[in-house]
Design a protein around this motif. Structure first.
Motif, PDB file in Angstrom:
ATOM      1  N   GLY A  39       0.788  -1.227   0.000  1.00  0.00           N
ATOM      2  CA  GLY A  39       0.000   0.000   0.000  1.00  0.00           C
ATOM      3  C   GLY A  39       0.819   1.274   0.000  1.00  0.00           C
ATOM      4  N   GLN A  40       2.113   1.181   0.320  1.00  0.00           N
ATOM      5  CA  GLN A  40       2.959   2.364   0.286  1.00  0.00           C
ATOM      6  C   GLN A  40       3.282   2.735  -1.161  1.00  0.00           C
ATOM      7  OE1 GLN A  40       6.311   1.266   2.881  1.00  0.00           O
ATOM      8  NE2 GLN A  40       5.497   2.701   4.421  1.00  0.00           N
ATOM      9  N   SER A  41       3.782   3.939  -1.333  1.00  0.00           N
ATOM     10  CA  SER A  41       4.178   4.426  -2.649  1.00  0.00           C
ATOM     11  C   SER A  41       5.640   4.833  -2.611  1.00  0.00           C
ATOM     12  CB  SER A  41       3.327   5.639  -3.056  1.00  0.00           C
ATOM     13  OG  SER A  41       1.966   5.307  -3.109  1.00  0.00           O
ATOM     14  N   MET A  42       6.274   4.833  -3.776  1.00  0.00           N
ATOM     15  CA  MET A  42       7.650   5.308  -3.847  1.00  0.00           C
ATOM     16  C   MET A  42       7.997   5.651  -5.294  1.00  0.00           C
ATOM     17  SD  MET A  42      10.406   2.170  -3.789  1.00  0.00           S
ATOM     18  CE  MET A  42      11.713   3.357  -4.067  1.00  0.00           C
ATOM     19  N   THR A  43       9.065   6.401  -5.430  1.00  0.00           N
ATOM     20  CA  THR A  43       9.574   6.756  -6.748  1.00  0.00           C
ATOM     21  C   THR A  43      10.981   6.223  -6.906  1.00  0.00           C
ATOM     22  OG1 THR A  43       8.239   8.778  -6.856  1.00  0.00           O
ATOM     23  CG2 THR A  43      10.136   8.642  -8.331  1.00  0.00           C
ATOM     24  N   LEU A  44      11.199   5.471  -7.979  1.00  0.00           N
ATOM     25  CA  LEU A  44      12.531   5.016  -8.335  1.00  0.00           C
ATOM     26  C   LEU A  44      13.126   6.058  -9.291  1.00  0.00           C
ATOM     27  CD1 LEU A  44      10.903   2.409  -7.539  1.00  0.00           C
ATOM     28  CD2 LEU A  44      12.447   1.143  -9.025  1.00  0.00           C
ATOM     29  N   GLN A  45      14.315   6.512  -8.924  1.00  0.00           N
ATOM     30  CA  GLN A  45      14.937   7.579  -9.708  1.00  0.00           C
ATOM     31  C   GLN A  45      15.888   7.002 -10.750  1.00  0.00           C
ATOM     32  OE1 GLN A  45      13.956  10.619  -9.456  1.00  0.00           O
ATOM     33  NE2 GLN A  45      12.891  10.591  -7.483  1.00  0.00           N
ATOM     34  N   CYS A  46      15.939   7.645 -11.917  1.00  0.00           N
ATOM     35  CA  CYS A  46      16.856   7.269 -12.977  1.00  0.00           C
ATOM     36  C   CYS A  46      17.317   8.536 -13.681  1.00  0.00           C
ATOM     37  CB  CYS A  46      16.182   6.340 -13.987  1.00  0.00           C
ATOM     38  SG  CYS A  46      17.228   5.953 -15.410  1.00  0.00           S
TER      39      CYS A  46
END
Lengths: 110, 113
Positions: free
Chosen positions: B16-23
């Motif tokens: 249920g959590q959210s996150m952003t993978l950076q590139c």
């Protein structure tokens, strides 16, 4: 039928042996043929690239393409423990989209 | 020359959590891609971009979103993380034209528990 078929079975060979890997593809529009090497816990890196039928050599590595049979191969001569990695074939049709095989894990035993 | 840089390298998320993978890439490549790699399954394309402001879905886009506001950056957003999103995520970039192949980052290992 998948665009690219690569039997993902692992392969163990003794040091100095020849490693032979292969992929088949279904679409004759594919024109670009690559092999990527991926060490454990790393990203894939381009190993070999060719766009024509026949053989291309780079040191101990030979990439072979047979467009009439839709079949590509990678041969590693005099294999070394440092060649232990996963090898993925990749095929493209010119639209910057590559179709990847599932990869073969190769282990070279000293 | 750093090539393609991905952050973070590892992450554990709760369901249920959210996150952003950076590139980010410093090679001025027009094309950028996001793949996920699961054991024995090869690389599956999630999203790709042919330039700033242009993105398109790959074969497994559900549960993910992307944006491309600059040539250099191509973040991947996971909303409402699910255990099925446990995977290794790779970002890649390339020039137009097939001659150059892709340059991959070193990956982000994500576990959803």
């Amino acid at each position: 039928q998948k665009e690219v078929e690569q039997d993902p079975g692992p392969l163990s060979v003794p040091e100095g042996a020849i490693v032979s890997l292969n992929c088949t593809y279904s679409n004759s529009a594919f024109q670009y043929f690559m092999w990527y090497r991926q060490y454990s816990r790393k990203g894939p890196e381009l190993l070999m690239y060719t766009y024509s039928s026949g053989n291309k050599e780079d040191g101990r590595f030979t990439a072979q393409v047979d467009k009439s049979s839709k079949y590509i191969s990678l041969f590693i001569r005099d294999s070394q423990p440092s060649d232990s990695a996963t090898y993925l074939c990749a095929i493209g049709s010119g639209n910057n989209r590559l179709a990847f095989g599932k990869g073969n894990q190769v282990v070279v035993i000293p | 020359n750093a090539g393609v840089t991905q952050t973070p390298k590892f992450r554990i998320l709760k369901i249920g959590q959210s996150m952003t993978l950076q590139c980010t890439q410093d090679m001025n490549h027009n094309y950028m891609y996001w793949y996920r790699q699961d054991p024995g399954m090869g690389l599956k394309l999630i999203y790709y971009s042919v330039g700033a402001g242009i993105t398109d879905k790959g074969e497994v886009p559900n549960g993910y979103n992307v944006s491309r506001s600059t040539t250099e950056d191509f973040p991947l957003r996971l909303e409402l993380a699910a255990p099925s999103q446990t995977s290794v995520y790779f970002c890649a970039s390339s020039y137009p034209g097939q001659n150059y192949g892709y340059t991959f980052g070193s990956g982000t290992r994500l576990t959803v528990v």
